[in-house]
Design a protein around this motif. Structure first.
Motif, PDB file in Angstrom:
ATOM      1  N   VAL A   1      -8.620   3.240   4.091  1.00 33.54           N
ATOM      2  CA  VAL A   1     -10.142   2.702   4.121  1.00 33.54           C
ATOM      3  C   VAL A   1     -10.307   1.851   5.123  1.00 33.54           C
ATOM      4  O   VAL A   1     -11.457   1.558   5.919  1.00 33.54           O
ATOM      5  CB  VAL A   1     -10.569   2.017   2.823  1.00 33.54           C
ATOM      6  CG1 VAL A   1     -11.716   1.382   2.733  1.00 33.54           C
ATOM      7  CG2 VAL A   1     -10.684   3.436   1.686  1.00 33.54           C
ATOM      8  N   VAL A   2      -9.427   0.821   4.954  1.00 34.97           N
ATOM      9  CA  VAL A   2      -9.494  -0.318   6.026  1.00 34.97           C
ATOM     10  C   VAL A   2      -9.391   0.293   7.498  1.00 34.97           C
ATOM     11  O   VAL A   2     -10.189  -0.471   8.451  1.00 34.97           O
ATOM     12  CB  VAL A   2      -8.522  -1.491   5.771  1.00 34.97           C
ATOM     13  CG1 VAL A   2      -8.538  -2.798   6.683  1.00 34.97           C
ATOM     14  CG2 VAL A   2      -8.520  -2.265   4.326  1.00 34.97           C
TER      15      VAL A   2
ATOM     16  N   GLY B   1      -4.911  -2.480   8.532  1.00 33.98           N
ATOM     17  CA  GLY B   1      -4.901  -1.154   7.884  1.00 33.98           C
ATOM     18  C   GLY B   1      -3.684  -0.664   8.164  1.00 33.98           C
ATOM     19  O   GLY B   1      -3.050   0.041   7.372  1.00 33.98           O
TER      20      GLY B   1
ATOM     21  N   GLN C   1       1.197   1.583  -7.255  1.00 37.34           N
ATOM     22  CA  GLN C   1       0.809   0.809  -6.388  1.00 37.34           C
ATOM     23  C   GLN C   1       0.887   1.372  -4.973  1.00 37.34           C
ATOM     24  O   GLN C   1       0.330   0.929  -4.189  1.00 37.34           O
ATOM     25  CB  GLN C   1       1.811  -0.452  -6.689  1.00 37.34           C
ATOM     26  CG  GLN C   1       1.612  -1.470  -5.554  1.00 37.34           C
ATOM     27  CD  GLN C   1       2.836  -2.500  -5.815  1.00 37.34           C
ATOM     28  OE1 GLN C   1       3.828  -2.449  -6.509  1.00 37.34           O
ATOM     29  NE2 GLN C   1       2.878  -3.634  -4.913  1.00 37.34           N
TER      30      GLN C   1
ATOM     31  N   THR D   1      -0.540  -1.931   6.056  1.00 37.12           N
ATOM     32  CA  THR D   1      -0.659  -1.611   4.876  1.00 37.12           C
ATOM     33  C   THR D   1      -0.179   0.037   4.488  1.00 37.12           C
ATOM     34  O   THR D   1       0.424   0.147   3.738  1.00 37.12           O
ATOM     35  CB  THR D   1      -2.203  -1.736   4.445  1.00 37.12           C
ATOM     36  OG1 THR D   1      -2.443  -3.033   4.732  1.00 37.12           O
ATOM     37  CG2 THR D   1      -2.448  -1.541   2.769  1.00 37.12           C
TER      38      THR D   1
ATOM     39  N   VAL E   1      -6.326   1.930   0.160  1.00 41.88           N
ATOM     40  CA  VAL E   1      -6.518   0.654   0.933  1.00 41.88           C
ATOM     41  C   VAL E   1      -6.368   0.744   2.162  1.00 41.88           C
ATOM     42  O   VAL E   1      -7.356   0.263   3.104  1.00 41.88           O
ATOM     43  CB  VAL E   1      -6.239  -0.666   0.126  1.00 41.88           C
ATOM     44  CG1 VAL E   1      -6.450  -1.934   0.885  1.00 41.88           C
ATOM     45  CG2 VAL E   1      -6.666  -0.658  -1.072  1.00 41.88           C
TER      46      VAL E   1
ATOM     47  N   VAL F   1      -2.209   3.210  -4.270  1.00 36.03           N
ATOM     48  CA  VAL F   1      -3.307   2.100  -3.897  1.00 36.03           C
ATOM     49  C   VAL F   1      -3.229   1.590  -2.736  1.00 36.03           C
ATOM     50  O   VAL F   1      -4.290   1.547  -1.776  1.00 36.03           O
ATOM     51  CB  VAL F   1      -3.518   1.085  -5.089  1.00 36.03           C
ATOM     52  CG1 VAL F   1      -4.270   0.041  -4.859  1.00 36.03           C
ATOM     53  CG2 VAL F   1      -3.759   1.663  -6.340  1.00 36.03           C
ATOM     54  N   LEU F   2      -2.319   1.404  -2.193  1.00 37.28           N
ATOM     55  CA  LEU F   2      -2.007   0.506  -1.051  1.00 37.28           C
ATOM     56  C   LEU F   2      -2.057   1.719   0.024  1.00 37.28           C
ATOM     57  O   LEU F   2      -2.775   1.583   1.123  1.00 37.28           O
ATOM     58  CB  LEU F   2      -0.477   0.166  -0.865  1.00 37.28           C
ATOM     59  CG  LEU F   2      -0.241  -1.130  -1.162  1.00 37.28           C
ATOM     60  CD1 LEU F   2       1.451  -1.462  -1.280  1.00 37.28           C
ATOM     61  CD2 LEU F   2      -0.913  -2.170  -0.640  1.00 37.28           C
TER      62      LEU F   2
END
Length: 91
Positions: free
Chosen positions: A47-48, A19, A37, A22, A44, A40-41
């Motif tokens: 969240v991770v 995470g 993009q 990212t 993500v 979104v990264l």
């Protein structure tokens, strides 16, 4: 030599690193241009990392594997390989 491994903590720690990597990638990409993009990264990664931190707070009750199952091995290896290759592309 008997080594004791805390498997739930290893599981969540590998996802926490993925995470963070990212998020780092999203920040580096966002320095030049913010795209879908990149956003979104960023989501993500948050969240991770958030899920992994929540799992690390109480690893025994988080539902993570408690013994070396195939799920644990695949998840830790995948997160590690992802993190290494992503860091290599950033640097």
């Amino acid at each position: 030599m008997d080594v004791e491994v805390d498997y739930p903590r290893l599981y969540w720690l590998s996802f926490a690193v993925a995470g963070l990597v990212t998020l780092l990638r999203a920040v580096v990409m966002g320095l030049s241009q913010v795209t879908l993009q990149t956003l979104v990264l960023l989501v993500v990664g948050m969240v991770v990392l958030g899920t992994a931190v929540r799992g690390l707070k109480d690893p025994a009750a988080s539902g993570a594997p408690t013994e070396p199952t195939p799920l644990l091995v695949v998840a830790v290896l995948a997160a590690t390989v992802y993190s290494l290759f992503t860091l290599a592309t950033i640097l």
